[in-house]
Write an enzyme that holds these catalytic residues in place. Structure first.
Site, PDB file in Angstrom:
ATOM      1  N   LYS A  24     -65.344 -22.275  -5.570  1.00  0.00           N
ATOM      2  CA  LYS A  24     -64.043 -21.616  -5.506  1.00  0.00           C
ATOM      3  C   LYS A  24     -64.084 -20.476  -4.509  1.00  0.00           C
ATOM      4  O   LYS A  24     -65.107 -19.799  -4.366  1.00  0.00           O
ATOM      5  CB  LYS A  24     -63.679 -21.078  -6.895  1.00  0.00           C
ATOM      6  N   GLY A  64     -61.476 -17.478  -4.031  1.00  0.00           N
ATOM      7  CA  GLY A  64     -60.175 -16.875  -4.381  1.00  0.00           C
ATOM      8  C   GLY A  64     -59.343 -17.903  -5.130  1.00  0.00           C
ATOM      9  O   GLY A  64     -59.823 -18.551  -6.055  1.00  0.00           O
ATOM     10  N   ALA A 101     -58.492 -20.665  -3.913  1.00  0.00           N
ATOM     11  CA  ALA A 101     -58.731 -21.980  -3.315  1.00  0.00           C
ATOM     12  C   ALA A 101     -59.880 -22.719  -3.970  1.00  0.00           C
ATOM     13  O   ALA A 101     -60.818 -22.118  -4.495  1.00  0.00           O
ATOM     14  CB  ALA A 101     -59.040 -21.804  -1.834  1.00  0.00           C
ATOM     15  N   CYS A 128     -62.716 -25.283  -2.683  1.00  0.00           N
ATOM     16  CA  CYS A 128     -63.235 -25.561  -1.345  1.00  0.00           C
ATOM     17  C   CYS A 128     -64.100 -26.809  -1.339  1.00  0.00           C
ATOM     18  O   CYS A 128     -64.966 -26.972  -2.189  1.00  0.00           O
ATOM     19  CB  CYS A 128     -64.028 -24.355  -0.856  1.00  0.00           C
ATOM     20  N   ASP A 143     -62.822  -6.851   3.936  1.00  0.00           N
ATOM     21  CA  ASP A 143     -63.667  -7.372   2.847  1.00  0.00           C
ATOM     22  C   ASP A 143     -64.963  -7.940   3.413  1.00  0.00           C
ATOM     23  O   ASP A 143     -65.402  -9.040   3.035  1.00  0.00           O
ATOM     24  CB  ASP A 143     -62.918  -8.439   2.034  1.00  0.00           C
ATOM     25  N   LYS A 168     -68.568  -8.663   3.554  1.00  0.00           N
ATOM     26  CA  LYS A 168     -69.637  -8.697   2.541  1.00  0.00           C
ATOM     27  C   LYS A 168     -70.509  -9.907   2.841  1.00  0.00           C
ATOM     28  O   LYS A 168     -70.107 -10.799   3.618  1.00  0.00           O
ATOM     29  CB  LYS A 168     -69.043  -8.794   1.135  1.00  0.00           C
ATOM     30  N   GLY A 211     -71.177 -12.573   1.281  1.00  0.00           N
ATOM     31  CA  GLY A 211     -70.569 -13.878   0.981  1.00  0.00           C
ATOM     32  C   GLY A 211     -69.518 -14.319   1.978  1.00  0.00           C
ATOM     33  O   GLY A 211     -69.134 -15.483   2.009  1.00  0.00           O
ATOM     34  N   ASN A 212     -69.069 -13.393   2.855  1.00  0.00           N
ATOM     35  CA  ASN A 212     -68.086 -13.745   3.893  1.00  0.00           C
ATOM     36  C   ASN A 212     -68.730 -13.849   5.264  1.00  0.00           C
ATOM     37  O   ASN A 212     -68.024 -13.999   6.264  1.00  0.00           O
ATOM     38  CB  ASN A 212     -66.970 -12.680   3.947  1.00  0.00           C
ATOM     39  N   ASP A 218     -63.110 -15.599   5.846  1.00  0.00           N
ATOM     40  CA  ASP A 218     -62.244 -15.150   4.752  1.00  0.00           C
ATOM     41  C   ASP A 218     -61.399 -13.938   5.141  1.00  0.00           C
ATOM     42  O   ASP A 218     -61.754 -12.790   4.895  1.00  0.00           O
ATOM     43  CB  ASP A 218     -63.046 -14.834   3.485  1.00  0.00           C
TER      44      ASP A 218
HETATM   45  C1  LIG Z   1     -64.108 -22.916   2.774  1.00  0.00           C
HETATM   46  C2  LIG Z   1     -64.206 -21.531   2.182  1.00  0.00           C
HETATM   47  C3  LIG Z   1     -65.388 -20.731   2.713  1.00  0.00           C
HETATM   48  C4  LIG Z   1     -65.217 -20.527   4.192  1.00  0.00           C
HETATM   49  O1  LIG Z   1     -64.314 -19.791   4.577  1.00  0.00           O
HETATM   50  N1  LIG Z   1     -66.015 -21.203   5.091  1.00  0.00           N
HETATM   51  C5  LIG Z   1     -65.779 -21.029   6.520  1.00  0.00           C
HETATM   52  C6  LIG Z   1     -67.053 -22.027   4.655  1.00  0.00           C
HETATM   53  C7  LIG Z   1     -67.804 -22.806   5.535  1.00  0.00           C
HETATM   54  N2  LIG Z   1     -68.826 -23.582   5.086  1.00  0.00           N
HETATM   55  C8  LIG Z   1     -69.112 -23.560   3.749  1.00  0.00           C
HETATM   56  C9  LIG Z   1     -70.212 -24.362   3.220  1.00  0.00           C
HETATM   57  C10 LIG Z   1     -70.537 -24.479   1.910  1.00  0.00           C
HETATM   58  C11 LIG Z   1     -71.661 -25.307   1.852  1.00  0.00           C
HETATM   59  C12 LIG Z   1     -71.978 -25.641   3.132  1.00  0.00           C
HETATM   60  N3  LIG Z   1     -71.076 -25.042   3.950  1.00  0.00           N
HETATM   61  N4  LIG Z   1     -68.422 -22.830   2.849  1.00  0.00           N
HETATM   62  C13 LIG Z   1     -67.384 -22.069   3.281  1.00  0.00           C
HETATM   63  N5  LIG Z   1     -66.661 -21.360   2.367  1.00  0.00           N
HETATM   64  C14 LIG Z   1     -67.197 -21.242   0.988  1.00  0.00           C
HETATM   65  C15 LIG Z   1     -66.828 -22.420   0.089  1.00  0.00           C
HETATM   66  C16 LIG Z   1     -66.994 -21.908  -1.325  1.00  0.00           C
HETATM   67  C17 LIG Z   1     -66.849 -20.395  -1.258  1.00  0.00           C
HETATM   68  C18 LIG Z   1     -66.758 -20.004   0.190  1.00  0.00           C
END
Ligand SMILES: CC[C@@H]1C(=O)N(C)c2cnc(-c3ccc[nH]3)nc2N1C1CCCC1
Length: 298
Positions: A29, A31, A33, A35, A144, A146, A148-149, A162
């Site tokens: 997840k 937010g 969304a 994913c 934001d 961090k 995780g972003n 993000d």
């Molecule tokens: C699509 C949302 C976010 C995101 O913004 N990006 C660019 C992204 C790219 N690859 C990944 C990715 C996950 C596993 C391999 N690549 N994930 C991304 N995320 C994660 C997904 C779950 C939380 C944030």
């Protein structure tokens, strides 16, 4: 809460561009969304899909935030910003098509490694600062930043993503008064509602660099209230020995008074970056500390 009324089809159609995507593996997840990896039918290229159920964005201000995120992210184009490929909608969902970052984010790196070496920190901070410099020169505040972003692709290149809390500074000297959401590394001026601007991203960069080198966030406590109290007092300590330039760079970013923090353009010239910085990193660095044979000449 994930409502089970979410219907995410296994094939998604972008009717405006006559492109279809197959739904791949679930990433988690982000937010509002859900994913997924999504695979474009015509060339089998993989993307990261952010899929938001329309049931979840019923209120006007949520619609506006969604539009703002798309409007800001779609205009960005930089090597260290997640690429935005497009968006489309159907009856049930809004779909945002983003660059797939196969090595996920620096949060996973941090969880595996705890602390990273100074050369690695120079490598990552160099790319993050480059991406933030692009944003600030286009009058965008991320708000934001961090771990995780900060996404990582297969070449261990950083991609800032993000833009859900991002904002555009419309005129010189504008101070934003509101921020709908809770940034992870939130700056003191946001907590004390003094109005905020580009400096909040510099504060977050200080928190990121501290976390990477010390192995925990600078203001972490067991309760959010206590953490906010420490941020307001700028109460943090270096509990491990860092090089003088690393310590200095963190200290100038983590200043209570936003006007005292360096502008992003100045940061890239800080003495910290004068030490050895690897041109690239092997994927093994995501799990094990590297040994750099080009150690600093004493
Ligand atoms: C699509 C949302 C976010 C995101 O913004 N990006 C660019 C992204 C790219 N690859 C990944 C990715 C996950 C596993 C391999 N690549 N994930 C991304 N995320 C994660 C997904 C779950 C939380 C944030």
């Amino acid at each position: 809460m994930s409502s089970d009324t979410d219907h995410i089809p296994s094939v998604m159609y972008d009717n405006t561009k006559a492109i279809s995507y197959k739904k791949g593996r679930y990433f988690g997840k982000g937010g509002f969304a859900k994913c997924y990896e999504i695979i474009r039918d015509n060339d089998k290229q993989s993307f990261a899909g952010k899929i938001i159920s329309k049931n979840l964005i019923v209120k006007q201000n949520q619609k506006e935030k969604m539009t703002q995120e798309i409007q800001i992210h779609s205009r960005l184009n930089h090597q260290h910003i997640v690429e935005f490929f497009g968006f489309f909608e159907d009856h049930d969902n809004i779909y945002i098509v983003l660059e797939l970052c196969k090595r996920r984010s620096m949060m996973e790196l941090y969880k595996r490694r705890q602390v990273i070496t100074e050369p690695e920190t120079r490598y990552y901070m160099n790319q993050i600062v480059s991406g933030v410099h692009y944003l600030h020169s286009h009058r965008i505040i991320h708000r934001d930043l961090k771990l995780g972003n900060l996404f990582l692709n297969d070449n261990v290149q950083v991609k800032i993503g993000d833009f859900g809390l991002a904002a555009k500074i419309e005129f010189d000297g504008e101070r934003k008064r509101t921020l709908c959401g809770t940034p992870n590394y939130i700056a003191p001026e946001i907590l004390s509602k003094q109005g905020h601007s580009f400096e909040v991203d510099i504060w977050s960069l200080g928190c990121i660099m501290y976390t990477l080198m010390v192995g925990r966030p600078p203001f972490e406590t067991s309760s959010l209230k206590e953490t906010y109290a420490k941020i307001k007092k700028c109460d943090y300590k270096f509990t491990i020995a860092l090089s003088p330039t690393a310590k200095h760079m963190i200290m100038i970013m983590l200043q209570s008074d936003p006007s005292q923090r360096p502008k992003i353009s100045k940061l890239s010239h800080h003495d910290f970056f004068k030490g050895y910085c690897p041109a690239s990193l092997p994927v093994s660095c995501l799990t094990m500390a590297p040994r750099f044979d080009k150690l600093e000449v004493p």
